[in-house]
Design a protein around this motif. Structure first.
Motif, PDB file in Angstrom:
ATOM      1  N   GLU A   1       2.596 134.043  62.510  1.00  0.00           N
ATOM      2  CA  GLU A   1       2.785 135.161  63.450  1.00  0.00           C
ATOM      3  C   GLU A   1       4.196 135.737  63.394  1.00  0.00           C
ATOM      4  OE1 GLU A   1       2.301 133.559  67.409  1.00  0.00           O
ATOM      5  OE2 GLU A   1       4.097 132.321  67.215  1.00  0.00           O
ATOM      6  N   GLY A   2       5.149 135.006  62.822  1.00  0.00           N
ATOM      7  CA  GLY A   2       6.495 135.543  62.585  1.00  0.00           C
ATOM      8  C   GLY A   2       7.525 135.270  63.662  1.00  0.00           C
ATOM      9  N   PHE A   3       7.107 134.621  64.739  1.00  0.00           N
ATOM     10  CA  PHE A   3       7.985 134.385  65.886  1.00  0.00           C
ATOM     11  C   PHE A   3       8.900 133.174  65.652  1.00  0.00           C
ATOM     12  CE2 PHE A   3       8.442 131.992  69.962  1.00  0.00           C
ATOM     13  CZ  PHE A   3       9.241 132.899  70.648  1.00  0.00           C
ATOM     14  N   ALA A   4      10.206 133.372  65.872  1.00  0.00           N
ATOM     15  CA  ALA A   4      11.186 132.302  65.632  1.00  0.00           C
ATOM     16  C   ALA A   4      11.438 131.509  66.907  1.00  0.00           C
ATOM     17  CB  ALA A   4      12.494 132.890  65.110  1.00  0.00           C
TER      18      ALA A   4
ATOM     19  N   LEU B   1       5.880 130.697  55.090  1.00  0.00           N
ATOM     20  CA  LEU B   1       6.283 131.665  54.066  1.00  0.00           C
ATOM     21  C   LEU B   1       5.643 133.010  54.390  1.00  0.00           C
ATOM     22  CD1 LEU B   1       5.656 129.233  51.079  1.00  0.00           C
ATOM     23  CD2 LEU B   1       7.907 130.061  51.821  1.00  0.00           C
ATOM     24  N   ILE B   2       4.427 132.902  54.920  1.00  0.00           N
ATOM     25  CA  ILE B   2       3.667 134.081  55.334  1.00  0.00           C
ATOM     26  C   ILE B   2       4.255 134.634  56.625  1.00  0.00           C
ATOM     27  CG2 ILE B   2       1.395 134.787  56.210  1.00  0.00           C
ATOM     28  CD1 ILE B   2       0.336 132.283  54.620  1.00  0.00           C
ATOM     29  N   ASP B   3       4.216 135.961  56.766  1.00  0.00           N
ATOM     30  CA  ASP B   3       4.745 136.548  57.999  1.00  0.00           C
ATOM     31  C   ASP B   3       3.944 137.788  58.372  1.00  0.00           C
ATOM     32  OD1 ASP B   3       6.414 137.892  59.958  1.00  0.00           O
ATOM     33  OD2 ASP B   3       7.998 136.505  59.363  1.00  0.00           O
ATOM     34  N   TRP B   4       3.184 137.708  59.452  1.00  0.00           N
ATOM     35  CA  TRP B   4       2.323 138.821  59.879  1.00  0.00           C
ATOM     36  C   TRP B   4       3.030 139.777  60.834  1.00  0.00           C
ATOM     37  CZ3 TRP B   4      -1.961 134.739  61.152  1.00  0.00           C
ATOM     38  CH2 TRP B   4      -2.543 134.305  59.950  1.00  0.00           C
ATOM     39  N   TYR B   5       4.309 139.538  61.062  1.00  0.00           N
ATOM     40  CA  TYR B   5       5.059 140.414  61.960  1.00  0.00           C
ATOM     41  C   TYR B   5       6.099 141.250  61.209  1.00  0.00           C
ATOM     42  CZ  TYR B   5       8.107 141.943  65.749  1.00  0.00           C
ATOM     43  OH  TYR B   5       8.860 142.701  66.607  1.00  0.00           O
TER      44      TYR B   5
ATOM     45  N   TYR C   1       2.090 138.438  74.111  1.00  0.00           N
ATOM     46  CA  TYR C   1       2.404 137.004  74.176  1.00  0.00           C
ATOM     47  C   TYR C   1       3.919 136.778  74.120  1.00  0.00           C
ATOM     48  CZ  TYR C   1      -2.581 136.745  73.139  1.00  0.00           C
ATOM     49  OH  TYR C   1      -3.933 136.910  73.166  1.00  0.00           O
ATOM     50  N   PHE C   2       4.580 137.652  73.379  1.00  0.00           N
ATOM     51  CA  PHE C   2       6.044 137.601  73.304  1.00  0.00           C
ATOM     52  C   PHE C   2       6.652 137.922  74.673  1.00  0.00           C
ATOM     53  CE2 PHE C   2      10.065 139.941  72.413  1.00  0.00           C
ATOM     54  CZ  PHE C   2      10.771 138.929  71.802  1.00  0.00           C
ATOM     55  N   LYS C   3       6.088 138.926  75.320  1.00  0.00           N
ATOM     56  CA  LYS C   3       6.615 139.352  76.631  1.00  0.00           C
ATOM     57  C   LYS C   3       6.383 138.316  77.728  1.00  0.00           C
ATOM     58  CE  LYS C   3       4.714 143.392  77.172  1.00  0.00           C
ATOM     59  NZ  LYS C   3       4.220 144.737  76.848  1.00  0.00           N
TER      60      LYS C   3
END
Ligand code: H79
Length: 432
Positions: free
Chosen positions: A94-97, A138-142, A60-62
């Motif tokens: 998901e950790g994506f900024a 606060l949570i980050d799965w990446y 999904y990032f790509k």
């Protein structure tokens, strides 16, 4: 005009927090959930629900390239819906900024779109006069140092368990505090910061104030943005109370004082774009939820999930437009209004603004509505949407002849309604 003004003057709100006056007045905000999960298009918890490994989620990032992204359009839609502030996901679980963070490579600027997506959004909404809020997970799965816990994806996978050992919360915390510092430094005045979430009590390695070092984080936040408002999810027992997809029965109180609270609600049960969703709420239900919230002294933060091209789907747009049409005619019962001391009759909600009482008629009855305790307190009544007079009858004394249609109890006022419901989704009668 004799309606007693007994609106709560004192809230349970920390002295060192920003002044919540604007928030209490504005009542209605837009929540935006937008991230890589918008491409999965099946709920923003997809990484957790389907136990997707970060390496796999990377597709999904790509492929994240929202070529039709035009935040000015979103801002216009929000403004026309009557919303006064926005809260946007800077980073979800998901950790994506969404912005050009110096603390990670996992950010919008490294996707095919190659842009900071946050800066233009902030600019667009400010331009429409909306206050700016940031949602931050606060949570980050990446993040490789975020200690695996009860809600972390891939916790049953052996290889993952191996990779998960030796994770260092202190390192993650540095990253978390650093990103928050960036967000509160590089985008001008931020009015509201919405953390999500603490869960120390939820099981294995659940996280709370100690993990985030919430006290220090809070201190830094107020150094950077002295007027900012905070929600209650840092696990410090203060901030805006944020019931999620739930309408409280009444205003929540603490130490005998009302709390400042905000319901956050979805259009369809999902926060992120959810292509095949069948649970769409009707515009009428959404307007009812806004009314219900303000009648209990709260705010409503209503969510949209833009899609992977950066657009809003037709169903979301229709709902926001219909809410906006109602708000255009009825916002007087919402902005600056709060709960009333008077108890609303069946299928109605009261809001009150100063000496004006607003009777929201959720379900149209035949001919009359009885209001208790208001005899002698009202001098005029009208529909909000067209300023047409509404007749009312007051109880006088027991021995006076009363028309049988308006048989009243002591203290009652009877509102005389037209047989046909006016042509607005939810009619409002203004009494003062
Ligand atoms: O961002 C939106 C959601 O993604 C996020 N908050 C809003 C604003 C959110 N979703 N759920 N939650 C916060 C709390 C979730 C709790 C649960 Fe569970 C997840 C209940 C069931 C699954 C964790 C795992 C607690 C029990 C099992």
């Amino acid at each position: 005009t004799e309606i007693n003004e007994k609106i709560h003057s004192e809230y349970e709100w920390p002295d060192h927090y920003g002044n919540p006056d604007w928030f209490l007045h504005d009542r209605f905000g837009l929540f935006i959930h937008w991230g890589l999960y918008s491409l999965a298009a099946r709920h923003e918890w997809v990484m957790n629900r389907e136990q997707i490994h970060p390496d796999h989620y990377n597709k999904y990032f790509k492929h994240f390239e929202p070529d039709l992204y035009d935040p000015a359009k979103w801002a216009k839609v929000a403004k026309e819906a009557g919303m006064k502030y926005v809260v946007v996901t800077t980073k979800h679980h998901e950790g994506f900024a969404l912005w050009d963070s110096n603390y990670t490579e996992y950010k919008a600027t490294n996707t095919p779109i190659r842009k900071d997506l946050l800066a233009p959004l902030v600019e667009a909404f400010r331009k429409e006069g909306l206050k700016i809020g940031f949602y931050h997970s606060l949570i980050d799965w990446y993040h490789p140092e975020f200690p695996v816990d009860c809600i972390h994806p891939q916790r049953e996978d052996e290889a993952f368990k191996l990779a998960a050992s030796g994770r260092d919360m202190a390192k993650y915390r540095e990253f978390l505090h650093g990103q928050v510092r960036e967000l509160l430094t590089n985008y001008g005045k931020i009015d509201y910061l919405w953390f999500d979430f603490s869960y120390e009590d939820r099981g294995f390695n659940g996280k709370g104030a100690k993990d985030w070092q919430s006290e220090e984080l809070e201190k830094m936040i107020f150094e950077l943005q002295p007027d900012i408002l905070l929600n209650d999810r840092l696990d410090l027992g203060r901030g805006v109370t944020t019931p999620e997809q739930y309408q409280p029965k009444s205003n929540v109180q603490k130490n005998g004082k009302p709390l400042i609270w905000e319901a956050c609600q979805t259009l369809n049960g999902s926060w992120g774009y959810d292509r095949d969703n069948l649970n769409w709420k009707s515009s009428e239900l959404l307007i009812t939820m806004l009314i219900d919230t303000v009648s209990k002294g709260g705010n409503l933060l209503l969510n949209i999930g833009p899609n992977g091209r950066g657009e809003l789907d037709e169903k979301s747009l229709t709902r926001l437009q219909e809410i906006g049409e109602w708000m255009r005619l009825h916002s007087r019962s919402i902005y600056g209004a709060t709960e009333s001391q008077y108890k609303a009759p069946l299928d109605c909600r009261f809001t009150q603004r100063g000496n004006r009482l607003y009777l929201h008629v959720l379900h149209w009855p035949f001919r009359t509505i009885h209001l208790t305790g208001l005899a002698g307190k009202i001098s005029y009544a009208q529909f909000l949407h067209d300023a047409s007079e509404v007749f009312f009858h007051e109880y006088e004394k027991p021995d006076v002849f009363q028309h049988t249609a308006f048989k009243m109890e002591p203290g009652e006022v009877v509102i005389e309604l037209p047989t046909t419901k006016p042509n607005v989704v939810i009619p409002v009668i203004e009494l003062y």
